[in-house]
Design a protein around this motif. Structure first.
Motif, PDB file in Angstrom:
ATOM      1  N   ILE A   9       0.847  -1.199   0.000  1.00 35.41           N
ATOM      2  CA  ILE A   9       0.000   0.000   0.000  1.00 35.41           C
ATOM      3  C   ILE A   9       0.882   1.249   0.000  1.00 35.41           C
ATOM      4  CG2 ILE A   9      -1.859   1.248   1.176  1.00 35.41           C
ATOM      5  CD1 ILE A   9      -2.689  -1.385   2.488  1.00 35.41           C
ATOM      6  N   LEU A  10       1.856   1.258   0.891  1.00 32.01           N
ATOM      7  CA  LEU A  10       2.707   2.442   0.999  1.00 32.01           C
ATOM      8  C   LEU A  10       3.481   2.673  -0.295  1.00 32.01           C
ATOM      9  CD1 LEU A  10       3.724   4.751   2.719  1.00 32.01           C
ATOM     10  CD2 LEU A  10       5.444   3.242   3.699  1.00 32.01           C
ATOM     11  N   GLU A  11       4.008   1.585  -0.857  1.00 37.37           N
ATOM     12  CA  GLU A  11       4.764   1.717  -2.108  1.00 37.37           C
ATOM     13  C   GLU A  11       3.868   2.315  -3.190  1.00 37.37           C
ATOM     14  OE1 GLU A  11       6.307   0.909  -5.957  1.00 37.37           O
ATOM     15  OE2 GLU A  11       4.500  -0.072  -5.184  1.00 37.37           O
ATOM     16  N   GLY A  12       2.618   1.838  -3.257  1.00 35.91           N
ATOM     17  CA  GLY A  12       1.677   2.342  -4.253  1.00 35.91           C
ATOM     18  C   GLY A  12       1.386   3.822  -4.054  1.00 35.91           C
ATOM     19  N   LEU A  13       1.154   4.210  -2.821  1.00 37.50           N
ATOM     20  CA  LEU A  13       0.834   5.608  -2.547  1.00 37.50           C
ATOM     21  C   LEU A  13       1.997   6.519  -2.933  1.00 37.50           C
ATOM     22  CD1 LEU A  13      -0.897   5.295   0.969  1.00 37.50           C
ATOM     23  CD2 LEU A  13      -2.001   5.677  -1.233  1.00 37.50           C
ATOM     24  N   LEU A  14       3.218   6.081  -2.598  1.00 41.74           N
ATOM     25  CA  LEU A  14       4.388   6.905  -2.910  1.00 41.74           C
ATOM     26  C   LEU A  14       4.580   7.020  -4.419  1.00 41.74           C
ATOM     27  CD1 LEU A  14       6.860   5.596  -0.172  1.00 41.74           C
ATOM     28  CD2 LEU A  14       5.604   7.749  -0.179  1.00 41.74           C
ATOM     29  N   ARG A  15       4.318   5.929  -5.122  1.00 39.74           N
ATOM     30  CA  ARG A  15       4.472   5.946  -6.577  1.00 39.74           C
ATOM     31  C   ARG A  15       3.403   6.841  -7.204  1.00 39.74           C
ATOM     32  NH1 ARG A  15       3.909   1.428  -9.939  1.00 39.74           N
ATOM     33  NH2 ARG A  15       3.905   0.040  -8.158  1.00 39.74           N
ATOM     34  N   LEU A  16       2.190   6.783  -6.644  1.00 36.72           N
ATOM     35  CA  LEU A  16       1.122   7.648  -7.144  1.00 36.72           C
ATOM     36  C   LEU A  16       1.526   9.116  -7.039  1.00 36.72           C
ATOM     37  CD1 LEU A  16      -2.015   7.896  -7.948  1.00 36.72           C
ATOM     38  CD2 LEU A  16      -2.370   8.328  -5.521  1.00 36.72           C
ATOM     39  N   MET A  17       2.189   9.456  -5.935  1.00 31.52           N
ATOM     40  CA  MET A  17       2.593  10.845  -5.707  1.00 31.52           C
ATOM     41  C   MET A  17       3.833  11.218  -6.515  1.00 31.52           C
ATOM     42  SD  MET A  17       2.142  10.688  -1.590  1.00 31.52           S
ATOM     43  CE  MET A  17       2.602  12.358  -1.154  1.00 31.52           C
ATOM     44  N   GLY A  18       4.422  10.244  -7.199  1.00 36.96           N
ATOM     45  CA  GLY A  18       5.628  10.510  -7.983  1.00 36.96           C
ATOM     46  C   GLY A  18       6.873  10.648  -7.129  1.00 36.96           C
ATOM     47  N   LYS A  19       6.843  10.086  -5.919  1.00 34.00           N
ATOM     48  CA  LYS A  19       8.017  10.186  -5.048  1.00 34.00           C
ATOM     49  C   LYS A  19       9.012   9.081  -5.400  1.00 34.00           C
ATOM     50  CE  LYS A  19       6.069  12.298  -0.906  1.00 34.00           C
ATOM     51  NZ  LYS A  19       6.922  13.416  -0.530  1.00 34.00           N
ATOM     52  N   ARG A  20      10.285   9.425  -5.377  1.00 32.93           N
ATOM     53  CA  ARG A  20      11.322   8.434  -5.637  1.00 32.93           C
ATOM     54  C   ARG A  20      12.287   8.391  -4.468  1.00 32.93           C
ATOM     55  NH1 ARG A  20      12.852   8.939 -11.928  1.00 32.93           N
ATOM     56  NH2 ARG A  20      10.743   9.318 -12.653  1.00 32.93           N
ATOM     57  N   PHE A  21      12.722   7.208  -4.156  1.00 35.99           N
ATOM     58  CA  PHE A  21      13.677   7.065  -3.067  1.00 35.99           C
ATOM     59  C   PHE A  21      14.861   6.258  -3.552  1.00 35.99           C
ATOM     60  CE2 PHE A  21       9.632   7.784  -1.157  1.00 35.99           C
ATOM     61  CZ  PHE A  21       9.924   8.696  -0.160  1.00 35.99           C
ATOM     62  N   LEU A  22      16.028   6.735  -3.222  1.00 40.50           N
ATOM     63  CA  LEU A  22      17.221   5.952  -3.535  1.00 40.50           C
ATOM     64  C   LEU A  22      17.312   4.869  -2.475  1.00 40.50           C
ATOM     65  CD1 LEU A  22      19.820   8.695  -4.454  1.00 40.50           C
ATOM     66  CD2 LEU A  22      18.757   7.013  -5.963  1.00 40.50           C
ATOM     67  N   GLN A  23      17.372   3.626  -2.917  1.00 41.57           N
ATOM     68  CA  GLN A  23      17.440   2.558  -1.919  1.00 41.57           C
ATOM     69  C   GLN A  23      18.877   2.197  -1.617  1.00 41.57           C
ATOM     70  OE1 GLN A  23      14.980  -0.799  -2.536  1.00 41.57           O
ATOM     71  NE2 GLN A  23      13.190   0.364  -1.871  1.00 41.57           N
ATOM     72  N   LYS A  24      19.184   2.283  -0.330  1.00 42.92           N
ATOM     73  CA  LYS A  24      20.503   1.811   0.092  1.00 42.92           C
ATOM     74  C   LYS A  24      20.406   0.311   0.306  1.00 42.92           C
ATOM     75  CE  LYS A  24      20.730   5.884   2.920  1.00 42.92           C
ATOM     76  NZ  LYS A  24      20.034   6.042   4.160  1.00 42.92           N
ATOM     77  N   LYS A  25      21.511  -0.331   0.285  1.00 45.53           N
ATOM     78  CA  LYS A  25      21.505  -1.778   0.586  1.00 45.53           C
ATOM     79  C   LYS A  25      21.165  -1.985   2.055  1.00 45.53           C
ATOM     80  CE  LYS A  25      22.487  -4.418  -2.879  1.00 45.53           C
ATOM     81  NZ  LYS A  25      23.129  -3.837  -3.991  1.00 45.53           N
ATOM     82  N   ALA A  26      20.336  -2.988   2.340  1.00 47.17           N
ATOM     83  CA  ALA A  26      19.937  -3.246   3.729  1.00 47.17           C
ATOM     84  C   ALA A  26      21.141  -3.663   4.557  1.00 47.17           C
ATOM     85  CB  ALA A  26      18.896  -4.339   3.766  1.00 47.17           C
TER      86      ALA A  26
END
Lengths: 509, 260
Positions: free
Chosen positions: B243-260
């Motif tokens: 759900i959260l991933e979808g909402l962020l994508r809808l808003m056009g937000k991008r996040f650089l993912q660091k390695k866990a």
């Protein structure tokens, strides 16, 4: 009374013909005696159409002092004298039957629809409505006078919550009466179950009330196992029981957090909100889904808990336990919180018994019922659950309901741990021996986290479901919430509501 | 007072690392399915479409497809499909258009989630999104797993996403449930009260297509008959990460993912 009823054990089946079919007067007298003199409660009461157009009305009674379920039937035409007059426990059931099959209980004190749909068998509507019913449109109590006013809330509420309509009759801030009208979540589950089981049946059960998935799927599985003849492996029964207890812990934790939130005690609200997720994630560790979907199926469970996972879950429980009790103790030690909870939303023990409250709400009024003990089945037979030690002074108020939840969290947590340390060896699933037997009736009761969940299935001559009745614990308890609000300030509604935390979809089906 | 302060120290900072790091998902979690139609004979394909409780599977061979808008992620198809359908752990399942919920052999190779383009949503709600949730016949699971995004474990407020009480304060409505007949009017009224341009999010298989309740005469088979959603979040129920991933994508937000 003892000879009138058919008595069967929990999660067993009997030929439908063995349920005595008696006259209405005999039925009323026997049930009245059982309810009034032997403190039995109505676990289920439903109508089933017969070929000649009459309806067979069947009751399932359940008591604390016997591990048997009492079944009895009578035949009703279009009308019969209401049982509610003598036994208020029947009031919601009789409203349901009137709505589902158009059978009118004469002299019912307040005969209104509960879900707002057309009759299931296209029988004439009990209220003479010809158009499709509109949810919420019905008679309501009205209080009159210059200072009297009415507050109507819903169906859409302010939070992220299911829909329902609440009407308060108030004088100033004080509530004199609350009426609750539901049905907005009605999806027609009971109608779609007819003619089953089919490929969707399992999933209707899992989503009857989404937060009670494990209890619901277990009850359905027990019905199928009783009808088909099947011995469930001990390991599967243990996994079912521990998943059911995880469901209980997660929901009770969430409820305690929500109660704290409603009295603006934010530390416990935020900690419990997170900790609830930890228990849901444990369930997801077992079956991949946080609500336990796909775990319990007829014949056993779909996922095993290998040794490594048991160890992981035990370590996880060890880690979360101090955080959980720390958050809960904080809240029960704060005088400003206790002050809001104490003597708020009280339901007396007599009222609770009369209207047939179950589960947490019933126990909080001092009723000792717990079907895990009185009607143990599956995992609870293999490892009996210790009696719940009632918290001090259960008076039926918000504090009592919160305290019962706290006690149950502790109790269930220990039970889950005990199982994880010693899971029985063996398979986790076995094939059902056959398709469901024809012309049978099967009853299964599970102590879901809100209270007893009762499923009753009747098969036709081909072994298909002729009737499948689901009674969610919320079905018994919604009226309890309405009673709890009498004489309260309207501003206390949120904490009264959270202290019950009933299911809308489980009621509406 | 001191106990409360002490509790704050004991309980610590517990907000999850997603989306800055990949989500932590359980071993047995079922994410976006990967389809390889070449592995399914015509016979198996027809078995698959017959046994699917949500009627989400159709076609055979390279035309084998699974409609995520209907799928309830029960995983039954995985067992009998001989490798034709396997559920990955991919959590980015949400789609901005209904067509993109169809999984087939072609789009299973090198799947990348659909990107939001610059549009009214990103312009108006790129930094803050106010949501009015309407439950319309749902089983409460979607509602609960959306609600957990408000807890400190997820804290969606830090992305500017907030649940509001009145539709008049909302940018969009998020619908859960197959839209029961009894809720259709209330849902329409809630939507009408949202100021223009009102966006719609369908959360869960029921809201998208009616799910397993699609054929019930007591439901409308999801929101699509009433509105055209701007975001579809499949699942039964969708995991909070989905759900959260979808909402962020809808808003056009991008996040650089660091390695866990």
């Amino acid at each position: 009374m003892n000879n009138t009823f058919l008595k069967i054990k929990n999660a067993t089946a009997a030929p439908l013909a063995s349920v005595p079919l008696v006259s209405f007067a005999e039925f009323r007298d026997a049930v009245k005696q059982a309810v009034q003199e032997h403190s039995m409660r109505v676990a289920s009461f439903f109508a089933m159409p017969e070929e000649n157009g009459d309806h067979r009305m069947t009751v399932v009674l359940c008591g604390d002092n016997t591990d048997l379920l009492y079944l009895l039937s009578f035949r009703a035409g279009r009308r019969y004298p209401a049982l509610t007059a003598d036994m208020p426990q029947f009031h919601w059931f009789e409203r349901e039957i009137a709505e589902q099959y158009g059978i009118v209980p004469e002299n019912h004190p307040w005969l209104k629809p509960i879900r707002f749909h057309r009759t299931l068998d296209n029988a004439p509507d009990a209220w003479g409505r010809t158009d499709a019913p509109t949810a919420g449109v019905t008679d309501y109590f009205r209080m009159q006078g210059t200072a009297a006013h009415e507050v109507a809330v819903g169906p859409v509420h302010a939070g992220v919550i299911e829909p329902g309509h609440f009407r308060f009759q108030c004088m100033g801030e004080n509530v004199y009466s609350l009426e609750i009208e539901l049905g907005y979540q009605h999806r027609g589950i009971e109608k779609m179950l007819l003619g089953g089981p089919d490929k969707k049946t399992q999933h209707f059960m899992e989503t009857a009330a989404g937060d009670t998935t494990v209890a619901s799927a277990t009850t359905y599985a027990r019905i199928m196992e009783a009808l088909c003849g099947c011995t469930v492996p001990g390991r599967a029964q243990a996994i079912r029981a521990l998943a059911l207890e995880l469901e209980r812990i997660a929901n009770h934790t969430g409820d305690c957090g929500a109660l704290a939130g409603d009295v603006a005690f934010l530390p416990t609200a935020s900690y419990c909100g997170r900790i609830r997720g930890e228990y849901l994630n444990m369930t997801a560790e077992i079956c991949g889904n946080r609500f336990g979907r796909n775990l319990v199926i007829p014949g056993g469970v779909q996922f095993d808990i290998p040794q490594t996972m048991s160890e992981k879950l035990l370590a996880w429980l060890d880690r979360i336990r101090p955080e959980l009790f720390h958050a809960l103790d904080l809240f029960f030690d704060t005088p400003s919180v206790l002050d809001r909870f104490e003597n708020t939303g009280t339901v007396s023990k007599e009222d609770a018994r009369a209207i047939g409250l179950v589960g947490v709400a019933g126990r909080a009024c001092g009723l000792g019922m717990d079907t895990r003990q009185s009607h143990p089945d599956g995992g609870y037979q293999l490892r009996p659950i210790q009696p719940l030690r009632p918290a001090n002074a259960l008076t039926g108020d918000v504090l009592s309901r919160a305290a019962v939840r706290y006690g149950e969290i502790r109790h269930s947590e220990r039970y889950v741990r005990d199982w994880l340390k010693a899971l029985p060896e063996g398979d986790v699933c076995t094939e059902l021996a056959s398709t469901p037997a024809p012309d049978m009736i099967a009853v299964a009761i599970t102590e879901a986290w809100r209270g007893e969940l009762c499923h009753t299935a009747v098969t036709d001559k081909n072994g298909k479901f002729r009737r499948y009745k689901i009674v969610d614990p919320s079905f018994h308890n919604w009226f309890g919430l309405a009673l709890a609000l009498r004489g309260q300030q309207i501003s206390d509604f949120p904490i009264c509501n959270k202290s019950f935390n009933l299911s809308y979809c489980g009621h509406d089906l | 007072m001191f106990n409360i302060l002490k509790a704050r120290l004991v309980q610590g900072y517990r907000t999850g690392k997603f989306p800055h790091q990949p989500p932590v998902l359980p071993e047995r979690f079922l994410g976006r399915p990967v389809i390889d139609g070449s592995k399914c004979s015509a016979e198996i394909s027809s078995q698959l479409s017959e046994m699917c409780p949500a009627d989400a599977i159709s076609g055979c061979g390279n035309d084998l497809q699974l409609d995520l808008g209907k799928c309830i992620f029960c995983g039954k198809c995985q067992e009998i499909s001989c490798g034709g359908i396997t559920f990955s752990k991919e959590h980015a399942v949400a789609a901005l258009t209904r067509e993109n919920l169809i999984c087939n052999t072609a789009n299973s190779r090198n799947y990348t989630p659909e990107e939001q383009v610059r549009c009214a949503i990103t312009r108006l709600c790129g930094k803050s999104l106010k949501i009015r949730e309407v439950s319309a016949g749902g089983c409460a699971a979607c509602e609960l797993d959306f609600n957990v995004l408000n807890t400190l474990a997820w804290d969606m407020g830090r992305f500017g996403i907030q649940v509001v009480a009145s539709p008049r304060h909302a940018d969009c409505i998020l619908v859960t449930g197959p839209v029961s007949e009894n809720m259709a009017l209330a849902l329409q009224k809630s939507f009408d009260a949202v100021p223009d341009p009102a966006f719609v999010i369908a959360c869960g298989a029921c809201a998208i297509s009616g799910g397993i309740y699609a054929e019930s005469p007591e439901t409308r088979g999801g929101v699509c008959g009433m509105f055209t959603p701007d975001l579809y979040i499949p699942g039964c129920p969708p995991h909070p990460t989905m759900i959260l991933e979808g909402l962020l994508r809808l808003m056009g937000k991008r996040f650089l993912q660091k390695k866990a």
